[in-house]
Write an enzyme that holds these catalytic residues in place. Structure first.
Site, PDB file in Angstrom:
ATOM      1  N   HIS A   1       7.865 -42.839  23.179  1.00  0.00           N
ATOM      2  CA  HIS A   1       8.732 -43.955  23.088  1.00  0.00           C
ATOM      3  C   HIS A   1      10.084 -43.871  24.128  1.00  0.00           C
ATOM      4  O   HIS A   1      11.252 -43.978  23.688  1.00  0.00           O
ATOM      5  CB  HIS A   1       9.535 -44.048  21.605  1.00  0.00           C
TER       6      HIS A   1
ATOM      7  N   GLU B  64       7.094 -47.600  27.018  1.00  0.00           N
ATOM      8  CA  GLU B  64       6.255 -46.626  26.310  1.00  0.00           C
ATOM      9  C   GLU B  64       4.788 -46.669  26.533  1.00  0.00           C
ATOM     10  O   GLU B  64       4.237 -47.673  26.597  1.00  0.00           O
ATOM     11  CB  GLU B  64       6.409 -46.971  24.802  1.00  0.00           C
TER      12      GLU B  64
HETATM   13  O1  TA6 Z   1       8.497 -49.384  20.337  1.00  0.00           O
HETATM   14  C1  TA6 Z   1       9.133 -50.570  19.810  1.00  0.00           C
HETATM   15  C2  TA6 Z   1       9.745 -50.379  18.334  1.00  0.00           C
HETATM   16  O2  TA6 Z   1       8.517 -49.996  17.391  1.00  0.00           O
HETATM   17  C3  TA6 Z   1      10.536 -51.698  17.927  1.00  0.00           C
HETATM   18  O3  TA6 Z   1       9.519 -52.373  17.071  1.00  0.00           O
HETATM   19  C4  TA6 Z   1      11.758 -51.144  17.468  1.00  0.00           C
HETATM   20  O4  TA6 Z   1      11.500 -50.753  15.918  1.00  0.00           O
HETATM   21  C5  TA6 Z   1      12.040 -49.821  17.863  1.00  0.00           C
HETATM   22  O5  TA6 Z   1      10.602 -49.283  18.137  1.00  0.00           O
HETATM   23  C6  TA6 Z   1      12.643 -48.638  17.597  1.00  0.00           C
HETATM   24  O6  TA6 Z   1      12.402 -47.873  16.387  1.00  0.00           O
HETATM   25  P1  TA6 Z   1      13.251 -46.797  15.865  1.00  0.00           P
HETATM   26  O7  TA6 Z   1      12.671 -46.524  14.677  1.00  0.00           O
HETATM   27  O8  TA6 Z   1      13.324 -45.548  16.803  1.00  0.00           O
HETATM   28  O9  TA6 Z   1      14.702 -47.362  15.739  1.00  0.00           O
END
Ligand code: TA6
Length: 312
Positions: free
Chosen positions: A191, A288
């Site tokens: 991420h 990502e």
């Molecule tokens: O990768 C995108 C995502 O899945 C979004 O939908 C958003 O929720 C983000 O990740 C952030 O996730 P987090 O749990 O790290 O705040």
């Protein structure tokens, strides 16, 4: 390399933290810090007294990896400019995942049966190897199942995560192995939060991909096709790109072009929270590498994927 079994003796770590260090370690940290074969790999104390690995290449680039979450939080070029971003609301308390850098999403991406993005970003990884190849430091972290992971995902697994820093690049290799006697399936992502200027940032290479757009309704993603050569971030963005190419190019709007190459990360995700994170949305985008579809592993089978970030 030789693994020395001795009491930990890192001068930079406090006594209060030594118990935690013992818990973290698959390899004596003293050995990492003193072994000349692992030159440029140092374990020290980071934010919130959490142990972090600092990689320093012979040419002066630098990276930091917290053992909590196996999270790379910083990747600095040889001029000291950090290309990754950690959110100002990130906490380093050994409880909440670190919000920034390159968190792992495993064994689940997004919401589902488990906690959002799985548990791998929320547990301690350990150092199992460190080395230096021609001035380039390399560290390998490991995560195995334990009572906490078993309580929500009852499988025996091993994840190894090898991070190699060079003067203009950082590479990761993630290997997931089924060490159980029954099959399991997972999905996963890296991420990655890149530092960026939201008005100037763009991502190239996604034109033609099938997308699952989570805007406006994350529970019912809309199937579309990306038509743009360069995707920009004029507002909220939360979009999965299926069968993405092996290379994306990020112009961070701050004067850097970053190539994001991968092997066996078939999908990509772009995310910027816009006004949901008023304090920081202007300063980063997430690009990502992901494996959105389920990957099934039979006992003793492994899945390997690599990511290569380089400055052009
Ligand atoms: O990768 C995108 C995502 O899945 C979004 O939908 C958003 O929720 C983000 O990740 C952030 O996730 P987090 O749990 O790290 O705040």
């Amino acid at each position: 390399m030789a693994m020395v079994s001795m009491p930990f003796s890192l001068p930079t770590l406090t006594h209060a933290n030594l118990r935690r260090v013992n818990r973290y370690s698959g390899m004596a940290f003293a050995s990492v810090n003193t072994n000349s074969a692992s030159l440029g790999v140092k374990v020290t104390e980071g934010e919130g007294n959490l142990p972090k690995v600092v990689l320093t290449s012979a040419e002066g680039s630098e990276a930091e990896i917290y053992l909590f979450g196996g999270c790379i939080t910083s990747w600095k070029n040889t001029n000291g400019k950090d290309l990754l971003f950690v959110r100002p609301d990130a906490v380093f308390n050994n409880k909440k995942p670190i919000s920034g850098g390159i968190p792992h999403c495993f064994p689940q991406f997004g919401p589902g049966m488990l906690q959002q993005h799985g548990f791998a970003r929320n547990v301690d990884w350990s150092v199992i190897n460190s080395e230096n190849v021609e001035g380039n430091p390399i560290v390998t972290l490991e995560l195995k199942d334990g009572p906490y992971s078993r309580s929500m995902w009852d499988y025996s697994f091993q994840a190894s995560y090898k991070v190699t820093l060079k003067s203009k690049s950082i590479s990761t290799e993630l290997i997931i192995t089924n060490t159980d006697n029954k099959p399991f399936s997972f999905n996963t992502a890296l991420h990655t939060y890149f530092r960026a200027s939201i008005t100037g940032v763009s991502v190239g290479g996604l034109k033609g991909c099938k997308t699952l757009n989570k805007d406006p309704d994350p529970k019912n993603p809309v199937e579309e096709k990306e038509e743009r050569d360069f995707v920009t971030f004029p507002g909220f963005v939360d979009c999965i790109y299926l069968d993405a190419p092996e290379e994306l190019r990020l112009d961070n709007g701050l004067g850097d072009i970053i190539s994001i190459r991968n092997t066996n990360w078939p999908d990509a995700v772009l995310w910027n929270p816009h006004l949901q994170m008023e304090a920081c949305y202007r300063d980063f985008v997430c690009v990502e590498n992901a494996k959105i579809g389920n990957t099934q592993l039979e006992p003793r089978q492994s899945w390997t994927a690599s990511q290569h970030l380089s400055i052009e």
